[in-house]
Design an enzyme around this catalytic site. Structure first.
Site, PDB file in Angstrom:
ATOM      1  N   TYR A   1       0.030   7.577   7.201  1.00 47.82           N
ATOM      2  CA  TYR A   1      -1.360   7.359   6.783  1.00 47.82           C
ATOM      3  C   TYR A   1      -2.307   7.299   7.970  1.00 47.82           C
ATOM      4  CZ  TYR A   1      -0.473   7.228   1.894  1.00 47.82           C
ATOM      5  OH  TYR A   1      -0.148   7.636   0.624  1.00 47.82           O
TER       6      TYR A   1
ATOM      7  N   ARG B   1      -2.879  10.816   8.840  1.00 46.22           N
ATOM      8  CA  ARG B   1      -3.800  11.456   7.881  1.00 46.22           C
ATOM      9  C   ARG B   1      -5.218  10.945   8.099  1.00 46.22           C
ATOM     10  NH1 ARG B   1      -1.747  10.866   2.036  1.00 46.22           N
ATOM     11  NH2 ARG B   1      -3.604  12.072   1.565  1.00 46.22           N
TER      12      ARG B   1
ATOM     13  N   HIS C   1      -7.991   7.059  -6.508  1.00 47.57           N
ATOM     14  CA  HIS C   1      -6.760   6.711  -5.797  1.00 47.57           C
ATOM     15  C   HIS C   1      -7.028   5.963  -4.506  1.00 47.57           C
ATOM     16  CE1 HIS C   1      -4.805  10.291  -8.059  1.00 47.57           C
ATOM     17  NE2 HIS C   1      -4.887   9.210  -8.805  1.00 47.57           N
TER      18      HIS C   1
ATOM     19  N   GLY D   1     -10.315  22.108  -7.451  1.00 50.95           N
ATOM     20  CA  GLY D   1      -9.316  21.937  -6.401  1.00 50.95           C
ATOM     21  C   GLY D   1      -8.240  20.924  -6.722  1.00 50.95           C
ATOM     22  N   THR D   2      -7.768  20.955  -7.986  1.00 55.16           N
ATOM     23  CA  THR D   2      -6.668  20.061  -8.330  1.00 55.16           C
ATOM     24  C   THR D   2      -5.640  20.793  -9.172  1.00 55.16           C
ATOM     25  OG1 THR D   2      -6.033  17.953  -9.366  1.00 55.16           O
ATOM     26  CG2 THR D   2      -7.901  19.122 -10.352  1.00 55.16           C
TER      27      THR D   2
ATOM     28  N   ASN E   1     -10.629  26.701  -9.074  1.00 56.44           N
ATOM     29  CA  ASN E   1      -9.363  26.453  -8.402  1.00 56.44           C
ATOM     30  C   ASN E   1      -8.790  27.730  -7.811  1.00 56.44           C
ATOM     31  OD1 ASN E   1      -7.756  23.916  -8.089  1.00 56.44           O
ATOM     32  ND2 ASN E   1      -6.090  25.305  -8.689  1.00 56.44           N
TER      33      ASN E   1
HETATM   34  C1  BV8 Z   1       0.297   5.178 -12.739  1.00 48.24           C
HETATM   35  C2  BV8 Z   1      -3.221   8.603  -3.220  1.00 48.24           C
HETATM   36  C3  BV8 Z   1       1.133   3.400 -14.070  1.00 48.24           C
HETATM   37  C4  BV8 Z   1      -2.327   8.457  -2.054  1.00 48.24           C
HETATM   38  C5  BV8 Z   1      -2.057   9.773  -5.036  1.00 48.24           C
HETATM   39  C6  BV8 Z   1       2.219  10.611 -17.330  1.00 48.24           C
HETATM   40  C7  BV8 Z   1       2.973  11.772 -17.315  1.00 48.24           C
HETATM   41  C8  BV8 Z   1       3.795  12.068 -16.228  1.00 48.24           C
HETATM   42  C9  BV8 Z   1       3.853  11.188 -15.132  1.00 48.24           C
HETATM   43  C10 BV8 Z   1       3.108  10.067 -15.148  1.00 48.24           C
HETATM   44  C11 BV8 Z   1       2.294   9.765 -16.243  1.00 48.24           C
HETATM   45  N1  BV8 Z   1       1.663   8.597 -15.980  1.00 48.24           N
HETATM   46  C12 BV8 Z   1       2.055   8.138 -14.774  1.00 48.24           C
HETATM   47  C13 BV8 Z   1       2.940   9.006 -14.245  1.00 48.24           C
HETATM   48  C14 BV8 Z   1       3.594   8.858 -12.944  1.00 48.24           C
HETATM   49  C15 BV8 Z   1       2.739   9.387 -11.793  1.00 48.24           C
HETATM   50  C16 BV8 Z   1       2.516  10.867 -11.946  1.00 48.24           C
HETATM   51  O1  BV8 Z   1       1.450  11.301 -12.339  1.00 48.24           O
HETATM   52  N2  BV8 Z   1       3.530  11.638 -11.627  1.00 48.24           N
HETATM   53  C17 BV8 Z   1       3.410  13.086 -11.717  1.00 48.24           C
HETATM   54  C18 BV8 Z   1       3.574  13.681 -10.337  1.00 48.24           C
HETATM   55  C19 BV8 Z   1       4.463  13.615 -12.663  1.00 48.24           C
HETATM   56  N3  BV8 Z   1       1.461   8.703 -11.752  1.00 48.24           N
HETATM   57  C20 BV8 Z   1       1.383   7.522 -11.120  1.00 48.24           C
HETATM   58  O2  BV8 Z   1       2.335   6.957 -10.612  1.00 48.24           O
HETATM   59  C21 BV8 Z   1      -0.002   6.890 -11.087  1.00 48.24           C
HETATM   60  N4  BV8 Z   1       0.131   5.523 -11.460  1.00 48.24           N
HETATM   61  O3  BV8 Z   1       0.174   5.910 -13.662  1.00 48.24           O
HETATM   62  O4  BV8 Z   1       0.601   3.850 -12.839  1.00 48.24           O
HETATM   63  C22 BV8 Z   1       1.329   1.944 -13.883  1.00 48.24           C
HETATM   64  C23 BV8 Z   1       0.632   1.083 -14.703  1.00 48.24           C
HETATM   65  C24 BV8 Z   1       0.843  -0.271 -14.548  1.00 48.24           C
HETATM   66  C25 BV8 Z   1       1.690  -0.773 -13.540  1.00 48.24           C
HETATM   67  C26 BV8 Z   1       2.333   0.115 -12.682  1.00 48.24           C
HETATM   68  C27 BV8 Z   1       2.168   1.491 -12.838  1.00 48.24           C
HETATM   69  C28 BV8 Z   1      -0.553   6.884  -9.662  1.00 48.24           C
HETATM   70  C29 BV8 Z   1      -0.888   8.275  -9.244  1.00 48.24           C
HETATM   71  C30 BV8 Z   1      -1.674   8.238  -7.915  1.00 48.24           C
HETATM   72  C31 BV8 Z   1      -0.775   8.561  -6.753  1.00 48.24           C
HETATM   73  N5  BV8 Z   1      -1.578   8.656  -5.521  1.00 48.24           N
HETATM   74  N6  BV8 Z   1      -2.859   9.809  -3.954  1.00 48.24           N
HETATM   75  C32 BV8 Z   1      -2.486   9.575  -1.075  1.00 48.24           C
HETATM   76  O5  BV8 Z   1      -3.415  10.391  -1.217  1.00 48.24           O
HETATM   77  O6  BV8 Z   1      -1.686   9.617  -0.141  1.00 48.24           O
HETATM   78  S1  BV8 Z   1      -1.692  11.209  -5.814  1.00 48.24           S
HETATM   79  C33 BV8 Z   1      -2.105  12.493  -4.816  1.00 48.24           C
HETATM   80  O7  BV8 Z   1      -1.413  13.614  -5.303  1.00 48.24           O
HETATM   81  C34 BV8 Z   1      -3.547  12.898  -4.866  1.00 48.24           C
HETATM   82  O8  BV8 Z   1      -4.416  11.808  -4.926  1.00 48.24           O
HETATM   83  C35 BV8 Z   1      -3.631  13.774  -6.071  1.00 48.24           C
HETATM   84  O9  BV8 Z   1      -3.839  13.027  -7.234  1.00 48.24           O
HETATM   85  C36 BV8 Z   1      -2.259  14.350  -6.114  1.00 48.24           C
HETATM   86  C37 BV8 Z   1      -2.284  15.752  -5.539  1.00 48.24           C
HETATM   87  O10 BV8 Z   1      -2.876  16.506  -6.485  1.00 48.24           O
HETATM   88  P1  BV8 Z   1      -4.123  17.428  -6.114  1.00 48.24           P
HETATM   89  O11 BV8 Z   1      -5.235  16.614  -5.576  1.00 48.24           O
HETATM   90  O12 BV8 Z   1      -4.346  18.221  -7.328  1.00 48.24           O
HETATM   91  O13 BV8 Z   1      -3.620  18.324  -4.936  1.00 48.24           O
HETATM   92  P2  BV8 Z   1      -2.525  19.446  -5.026  1.00 48.24           P
HETATM   93  O14 BV8 Z   1      -2.112  19.730  -3.644  1.00 48.24           O
HETATM   94  O15 BV8 Z   1      -1.515  19.074  -6.055  1.00 48.24           O
HETATM   95  O16 BV8 Z   1      -3.328  20.701  -5.623  1.00 48.24           O
HETATM   96  C38 BV8 Z   1      -4.355  21.262  -4.865  1.00 48.24           C
HETATM   97  C39 BV8 Z   1      -4.959  22.322  -5.765  1.00 48.24           C
HETATM   98  O17 BV8 Z   1      -6.079  22.859  -5.077  1.00 48.24           O
HETATM   99  C40 BV8 Z   1      -4.009  23.478  -6.018  1.00 48.24           C
HETATM  100  O18 BV8 Z   1      -4.038  23.782  -7.412  1.00 48.24           O
HETATM  101  C41 BV8 Z   1      -4.594  24.643  -5.216  1.00 48.24           C
HETATM  102  O19 BV8 Z   1      -4.508  25.878  -5.906  1.00 48.24           O
HETATM  103  C42 BV8 Z   1      -6.043  24.246  -5.109  1.00 48.24           C
HETATM  104  N7  BV8 Z   1      -6.695  24.684  -3.875  1.00 48.24           N
HETATM  105  C43 BV8 Z   1      -6.171  24.769  -2.620  1.00 48.24           C
HETATM  106  N8  BV8 Z   1      -7.133  25.176  -1.768  1.00 48.24           N
HETATM  107  C44 BV8 Z   1      -8.265  25.344  -2.499  1.00 48.24           C
HETATM  108  C45 BV8 Z   1      -7.996  25.028  -3.839  1.00 48.24           C
HETATM  109  N9  BV8 Z   1      -8.917  25.102  -4.812  1.00 48.24           N
HETATM  110  C46 BV8 Z   1     -10.158  25.500  -4.452  1.00 48.24           C
HETATM  111  N10 BV8 Z   1     -10.495  25.817  -3.194  1.00 48.24           N
HETATM  112  C47 BV8 Z   1      -9.587  25.748  -2.193  1.00 48.24           C
HETATM  113  N11 BV8 Z   1      -9.946  26.076  -0.937  1.00 48.24           N
END
Ligand code: BV8
Length: 252
Positions: free
Chosen positions: A64, A67, A120, A188-189, A214
């Site tokens: 971190y 980052r 987040h 961008g997500t 995106n």
């Molecule tokens: C919770 C902070 C409950 C830290 C992050 C329901 C279904 C399935 C799973 C779950 C669910 N509910 C909960 C879960 C579990 C989990 C989850 O979602 N798992 C997934 C992976 C299956 N969720 C959690 O654990 C959440 N907590 O629900 O708690 C609870 C309740 C009570 C008590 C206890 C628990 C917490 C989730 C938050 C985690 N923290 N970040 C840090 O940043 O280090 S997540 C982190 O990853 C980011 O914040 C972001 O959310 C995620 C990454 O996603 P993106 O931002 O979309 O980035 P990514 O790289 O994936 O995609 C980039 C996109 O941009 C691409 O599509 C690409 O094409 C595009 N792109 C690239 N360049 C460009 C572009 N677009 C445009 N222009 C460009 N130039």
């Protein structure tokens, strides 16, 4: 682009949800593209996890801190700036706007966006795991890892890890905004992380038109009303420009 511009020109209240992709053109790696160098062999989805922190607080706090230094040295890009201008334009018009981000890099705020909902958390504040006290980043001694507070507790970044609940206030603000907007733009997500990925559905169910900007297709790409494929730094300024021209033409 024309149809999307028309939606924004006529919108009464706009919500934008951003992810790591909006900061990619500022040189910050997304979660899908592996880092270069030292961190290349680590999967961010592994490190951004509460269990990783308790298993290896030194490794996670080093990541971190690394980052943070990247985010501090990065500059907002044209996509961030276009979103700040969009907010300015809509609110000056007496129309609604809310920016919800999954990013923790603070670049939206540095580009001028206001009242940003940080789902987040943020890398710019750390907190003591012993006392809960919060420390702005520049007050922390990073000469050793994990960093400790004056109370001797291990300091952690004020971010939401996988396996942790999102802050109540941020969740509420995001849900309220998604429920009351008439245009929802996802930028961008990869729309894979929950509950952030669920807000577009909340908006759609409330009757909002949906736009996705995106680089790659996502699970939402088929379902949104308009899907603009490309980089946010290039598409967002064009989208704002189109909306402003259409609105001006109407006002004549
Ligand atoms: C919770 C902070 C409950 C830290 C992050 C329901 C279904 C399935 C799973 C779950 C669910 N509910 C909960 C879960 C579990 C989990 C989850 O979602 N798992 C997934 C992976 C299956 N969720 C959690 O654990 C959440 N907590 O629900 O708690 C609870 C309740 C009570 C008590 C206890 C628990 C917490 C989730 C938050 C985690 N923290 N970040 C840090 O940043 O280090 S997540 C982190 O990853 C980011 O914040 C972001 O959310 C995620 C990454 O996603 P993106 O931002 O979309 O980035 P990514 O790289 O994936 O995609 C980039 C996109 O941009 C691409 O599509 C690409 O094409 C595009 N792109 C690239 N360049 C460009 C572009 N677009 C445009 N222009 C460009 N130039």
């Amino acid at each position: 682009m024309e149809r999307a511009g028309r939606l924004l020109a006529d919108a009464k209240s706009v919500v934008v949800l951003t992810g790591a992709g909006v900061s990619a053109e500022s040189g910050l790696a997304t979660f899908r593209e592996p880092e270069q160098g030292l961190w290349a062999r680590y999967d961010p989805m592994e490190l951004a996890h509460i269990d990783a922190f308790y298993r290896d607080p030194e490794l996670v706090t080093r990541w971190y801190h690394w980052r943070f230094t990247r985010a501090r040295d990065a500059q907002p890009n044209d996509g961030h700036r276009a979103l700040a201008r969009l907010q300015e334009w809509l609110t000056r018009d007496g129309r609604g706007f809310r920016l919800i981000t999954q990013n923790i890099d603070g670049l939206h705020q540095r580009a001028g966006s206001r009242d940003v909902v940080e789902l987040h958390g943020t890398i710019l504040i750390w907190r003591c795991t012993k006392t809960g006290d919060q420390y702005p980043l520049d007050t922390i001694d990073f000469s050793s890892f994990p960093p400790r507070s004056s109370a001797g507790g291990v300091l952690r970044p004020n971010v939401v890890w996988f396996g942790e609940a999102l802050p109540e206030k941020a969740l509420e603000a995001a849900s309220d905004a998604a429920e009351s907007c008439d245009v929802f733009v996802s930028v961008g997500t990869s729309a894979l992380v929950w509950p952030a990925a669920g807000f577009i559905e909340v908006a759609r169910r409330s009757g909002a038109a949906t736009i996705e900007v995106n680089l790659d297709a996502t699970p939402n790409s088929e379902a949104v009303d308009i899907s603009l494929r490309g980089s946010s730094g290039e598409l967002l300024p064009r989208l704002l420009d189109r909306a402003q021209r259409l609105r001006a033409a109407e006002d004549q």
